[in-house]
Design an enzyme around this catalytic site. Structure first.
Site, PDB file in Angstrom:
ATOM      1  N   ASP A  90      -5.093   6.512 -13.716  1.00  0.00           N
ATOM      2  CA  ASP A  90      -4.004   6.374 -12.740  1.00  0.00           C
ATOM      3  C   ASP A  90      -4.393   7.172 -11.499  1.00  0.00           C
ATOM      4  O   ASP A  90      -4.598   8.383 -11.585  1.00  0.00           O
ATOM      5  CB  ASP A  90      -2.716   6.939 -13.378  1.00  0.00           C
ATOM      6  CG  ASP A  90      -1.530   6.898 -12.442  1.00  0.00           C
ATOM      7  OD1 ASP A  90      -0.408   7.059 -12.922  1.00  0.00           O
ATOM      8  OD2 ASP A  90      -1.733   6.717 -11.220  1.00  0.00           O
ATOM      9  N   ILE A  91      -4.501   6.534 -10.381  1.00  0.00           N
ATOM     10  CA  ILE A  91      -4.992   7.203  -9.167  1.00  0.00           C
ATOM     11  C   ILE A  91      -4.087   8.360  -8.765  1.00  0.00           C
ATOM     12  O   ILE A  91      -4.546   9.311  -8.123  1.00  0.00           O
ATOM     13  CB  ILE A  91      -5.127   6.185  -8.012  1.00  0.00           C
ATOM     14  CG1 ILE A  91      -6.075   6.740  -6.927  1.00  0.00           C
ATOM     15  CG2 ILE A  91      -3.776   5.790  -7.428  1.00  0.00           C
ATOM     16  CD1 ILE A  91      -6.510   5.712  -5.912  1.00  0.00           C
ATOM     17  N   ASN A 103       1.226  -2.498   1.809  1.00  0.00           N
ATOM     18  CA  ASN A 103       1.498  -3.693   2.589  1.00  0.00           C
ATOM     19  C   ASN A 103       1.713  -3.242   4.032  1.00  0.00           C
ATOM     20  O   ASN A 103       1.773  -2.053   4.311  1.00  0.00           O
ATOM     21  CB  ASN A 103       2.711  -4.462   2.038  1.00  0.00           C
ATOM     22  CG  ASN A 103       3.968  -3.611   2.053  1.00  0.00           C
ATOM     23  OD1 ASN A 103       4.361  -3.072   3.096  1.00  0.00           O
ATOM     24  ND2 ASN A 103       4.567  -3.416   0.903  1.00  0.00           N
ATOM     25  N   GLY A 159       2.900  -2.244  -7.740  1.00  0.00           N
ATOM     26  CA  GLY A 159       1.519  -1.882  -8.082  1.00  0.00           C
ATOM     27  C   GLY A 159       1.184  -0.434  -7.765  1.00  0.00           C
ATOM     28  O   GLY A 159       1.991   0.480  -7.942  1.00  0.00           O
ATOM     29  N   VAL A 160      -0.026  -0.244  -7.270  1.00  0.00           N
ATOM     30  CA  VAL A 160      -0.469   1.137  -6.984  1.00  0.00           C
ATOM     31  C   VAL A 160       0.344   1.727  -5.827  1.00  0.00           C
ATOM     32  O   VAL A 160       0.614   2.931  -5.793  1.00  0.00           O
ATOM     33  CB  VAL A 160      -1.986   1.155  -6.675  1.00  0.00           C
ATOM     34  CG1 VAL A 160      -2.315   0.497  -5.344  1.00  0.00           C
ATOM     35  CG2 VAL A 160      -2.538   2.570  -6.731  1.00  0.00           C
ATOM     36  N   ASP A 161       0.801   0.856  -4.927  1.00  0.00           N
ATOM     37  CA  ASP A 161       1.657   1.308  -3.815  1.00  0.00           C
ATOM     38  C   ASP A 161       2.916   1.965  -4.377  1.00  0.00           C
ATOM     39  O   ASP A 161       3.305   3.079  -4.004  1.00  0.00           O
ATOM     40  CB  ASP A 161       2.016   0.067  -2.978  1.00  0.00           C
ATOM     41  CG  ASP A 161       2.592   0.396  -1.613  1.00  0.00           C
ATOM     42  OD1 ASP A 161       3.053  -0.541  -0.937  1.00  0.00           O
ATOM     43  OD2 ASP A 161       2.580   1.583  -1.239  1.00  0.00           O
ATOM     44  N   SER A 192      -6.593  -5.034  -3.248  1.00  0.00           N
ATOM     45  CA  SER A 192      -6.312  -6.475  -3.182  1.00  0.00           C
ATOM     46  C   SER A 192      -6.493  -7.234  -4.494  1.00  0.00           C
ATOM     47  O   SER A 192      -6.247  -8.445  -4.530  1.00  0.00           O
ATOM     48  CB  SER A 192      -7.186  -7.166  -2.116  1.00  0.00           C
ATOM     49  OG  SER A 192      -6.616  -6.987  -0.836  1.00  0.00           O
ATOM     50  N   THR A 193      -6.922  -6.571  -5.557  1.00  0.00           N
ATOM     51  CA  THR A 193      -7.235  -7.323  -6.788  1.00  0.00           C
ATOM     52  C   THR A 193      -6.024  -7.451  -7.706  1.00  0.00           C
ATOM     53  O   THR A 193      -6.140  -7.975  -8.815  1.00  0.00           O
ATOM     54  CB  THR A 193      -8.375  -6.631  -7.570  1.00  0.00           C
ATOM     55  OG1 THR A 193      -7.919  -5.328  -7.983  1.00  0.00           O
ATOM     56  CG2 THR A 193      -9.625  -6.500  -6.731  1.00  0.00           C
ATOM     57  N   TYR A 252      -2.324  -9.136  -4.651  1.00  0.00           N
ATOM     58  CA  TYR A 252      -2.960  -9.976  -3.612  1.00  0.00           C
ATOM     59  C   TYR A 252      -4.041 -10.890  -4.174  1.00  0.00           C
ATOM     60  O   TYR A 252      -4.652 -11.656  -3.443  1.00  0.00           O
ATOM     61  CB  TYR A 252      -3.506  -9.090  -2.502  1.00  0.00           C
ATOM     62  CG  TYR A 252      -2.438  -8.555  -1.554  1.00  0.00           C
ATOM     63  CD1 TYR A 252      -1.094  -8.865  -1.735  1.00  0.00           C
ATOM     64  CD2 TYR A 252      -2.766  -7.736  -0.489  1.00  0.00           C
ATOM     65  CE1 TYR A 252      -0.114  -8.372  -0.881  1.00  0.00           C
ATOM     66  CE2 TYR A 252      -1.795  -7.226   0.374  1.00  0.00           C
ATOM     67  CZ  TYR A 252      -0.464  -7.559   0.167  1.00  0.00           C
ATOM     68  OH  TYR A 252       0.517  -7.079   1.021  1.00  0.00           O
TER      69      TYR A 252
HETATM   70  N1  APR Z   1      -3.759   3.721 -10.322  1.00  0.00           N
HETATM   71  C1  APR Z   1      -4.890   3.015 -10.030  1.00  0.00           C
HETATM   72  N2  APR Z   1      -4.909   1.677  -9.866  1.00  0.00           N
HETATM   73  C2  APR Z   1      -3.729   1.019 -10.008  1.00  0.00           C
HETATM   74  C3  APR Z   1      -2.513   1.675 -10.297  1.00  0.00           C
HETATM   75  C4  APR Z   1      -2.573   3.087 -10.462  1.00  0.00           C
HETATM   76  N3  APR Z   1      -1.469   3.803 -10.730  1.00  0.00           N
HETATM   77  N4  APR Z   1      -1.531   0.723 -10.365  1.00  0.00           N
HETATM   78  C5  APR Z   1      -2.122  -0.468 -10.149  1.00  0.00           C
HETATM   79  N5  APR Z   1      -3.436  -0.296  -9.943  1.00  0.00           N
HETATM   80  C6  APR Z   1      -4.475  -1.294  -9.680  1.00  0.00           C
HETATM   81  C7  APR Z   1      -4.183  -2.702 -10.075  1.00  0.00           C
HETATM   82  O1  APR Z   1      -4.391  -2.877 -11.473  1.00  0.00           O
HETATM   83  C8  APR Z   1      -5.225  -3.432  -9.243  1.00  0.00           C
HETATM   84  O2  APR Z   1      -6.486  -3.404  -9.892  1.00  0.00           O
HETATM   85  O3  APR Z   1      -4.653  -1.372  -8.271  1.00  0.00           O
HETATM   86  C9  APR Z   1      -5.302  -2.589  -7.969  1.00  0.00           C
HETATM   87  C10 APR Z   1      -4.594  -3.218  -6.764  1.00  0.00           C
HETATM   88  O4  APR Z   1      -3.425  -3.877  -7.227  1.00  0.00           O
HETATM   89  P1  APR Z   1      -2.031  -3.805  -6.413  1.00  0.00           P
HETATM   90  O5  APR Z   1      -1.456  -2.467  -6.562  1.00  0.00           O
HETATM   91  O6  APR Z   1      -1.230  -4.967  -6.859  1.00  0.00           O
HETATM   92  O7  APR Z   1      -2.454  -3.976  -4.874  1.00  0.00           O
HETATM   93  P2  APR Z   1      -2.934  -5.266  -4.084  1.00  0.00           P
HETATM   94  O8  APR Z   1      -3.518  -6.300  -4.964  1.00  0.00           O
HETATM   95  O9  APR Z   1      -3.780  -4.714  -2.985  1.00  0.00           O
HETATM   96  O10 APR Z   1      -1.574  -5.838  -3.483  1.00  0.00           O
HETATM   97  C11 APR Z   1      -0.921  -5.065  -2.504  1.00  0.00           C
HETATM   98  O11 APR Z   1       1.125  -5.132  -3.701  1.00  0.00           O
HETATM   99  O12 APR Z   1       2.264  -3.305  -4.412  1.00  0.00           O
HETATM  100  C12 APR Z   1       2.209  -4.249  -3.440  1.00  0.00           C
HETATM  101  O13 APR Z   1       3.074  -3.133  -1.505  1.00  0.00           O
HETATM  102  C13 APR Z   1       1.893  -3.632  -2.111  1.00  0.00           C
HETATM  103  O14 APR Z   1       2.344  -5.663  -0.929  1.00  0.00           O
HETATM  104  C14 APR Z   1       1.315  -4.830  -1.389  1.00  0.00           C
HETATM  105  C15 APR Z   1       0.527  -5.523  -2.485  1.00  0.00           C
END
Ligand code: APR
Length: 262
Positions: free
Chosen positions: A10-11, A24, A32-34, A119-120, A123
């Site tokens: 977990d980052i 975003n 997600g990670v956001d 983005s994986t 997105y």
């Molecule tokens: N720690 C590390 N990696 C994470 C965590 C975490 N706590 N949570 C999710 N991830 C990983 C996901 O498994 C994926 O491999 O981060 C990567 C990016 O996934 P997303 O968080 O869905 O981000 P992204 O694909 O770039 O989409 C961005 O999603 O959350 C919304 O506001 C954000 O609109 C934006 C979009």
């Protein structure tokens, strides 16, 4: 060239100077990670993002880390491309995210940076293609950024990133860590405990008292093991009382055999 390694986790738990958020364009939080980073940093992060006036796809902007500090000082928000089949400049935009995050990290003075797989997730960028772009761009990190951690949230992503790192020849290598540990650390079994920890980690080196009251620890071996030892020195349950640790990274001399106390 920065040391790059892949970790699974977990980052929001990474102990780096900066962590990158896959945000975003509003910078006010999401899923997600956001979502994870905003939950960990607290509501001030969304206010700081709003004050920045948003962020373009492919760009990156830094805010404080709020409740994540310490140890994280900065959150670097970047907006990755939404995958729309690959014909809309997605690859260039994703590459730009990594480059801009490194530029912003260097501007803030962050020496260690953790990245998610931008983005994986939501997105939907194909993870294998994204891994190739990430490793290619991060292999050209500017001076000042010494440590890069690619934080995979699942094993499939970890395996993809690790394979890409190995293919690019920028995978984990041996390193030399020199750490100066300050506090009540001499004469309390600290060096013996350090020798045992370093030996458990398969590291060569030494722990020696210095005239200024510190203990100088030199460790050579796999970089992740050196980093684990550094984390233990800084945050572990060591004998005595550690007040400060300064460190320097370098290339291994190959002259260290076993771990000794001096
Ligand atoms: N720690 C590390 N990696 C994470 C965590 C975490 N706590 N949570 C999710 N991830 C990983 C996901 O498994 C994926 O491999 O981060 C990567 C990016 O996934 P997303 O968080 O869905 O981000 P992204 O694909 O770039 O989409 C961005 O999603 O959350 C919304 O506001 C954000 O609109 C934006 C979009």
């Amino acid at each position: 060239m920065a040391r790059i390694e892949v970790v699974l986790g977990d980052i929001t738990r990474e102990k780096t100077d900066a962590i990158v958020n896959a945000a975003n364009s509003s910078l006010e939080g999401g899923g997600g990670v956001d979502g994870a980073i905003h939950r960990a940093a607290g509501p001030d992060l969304a206010r700081a993002g709003r004050d920045l006036g948003g962020c373009e796809t492919g760009d990156a902007k830094a805010t404080s880390a709020f409740r994540l500090n310490p140890p994280v000082i900065h959150v670097i928000h970047t907006v990755g491309p939404v995958w729309r089949g690959g014909g809309n400049g997605e690859a260039d935009l994703l590459a730009s995210c990594y480059r801009r995050c490194l530029e912003v990290a260097a501007e803030t003075g962050a020496r260690s940076v953790a990245f998610p797989a931008i983005s994986t997730g939501i997105y939907a960028y194909p993870a294998a293609d994204a891994a190739r772009i990430a490793v290619r761009e991060l292999s050209a990190a500017p001076a000042g950024v010494e440590e890069i951690r690619l934080v995979a949230f699942d094993e499939a992503t970890r395996d993809l990133l690790s394979a890409e790192l190995d293919r690019a020849g920028t995978g984990p290598r041996d390193a030399r860590l020199t750490a100066w540990v300050y506090g009540r650390v001499q004469g309390v079994g600290f060096r013996a405990s350090t020798r045992m920890r370093a030996t458990d980690l398969g590291l060569n080196g030494s722990a020696a008292n210095r005239d200024d009251g510190s203990v100088q620890v030199v460790a050579e071996g796999p970089e992740h093991a050196c980093r684990e030892l550094l984390d233990w020195l800084e945050h572990g349950r060591t004998p005595g009382r550690v007040t400060r640790v300064t460190r320097r990274w370098g290339a291994p001399s190959g002259a260290q055999h076993g771990f000794t106390e001096r």
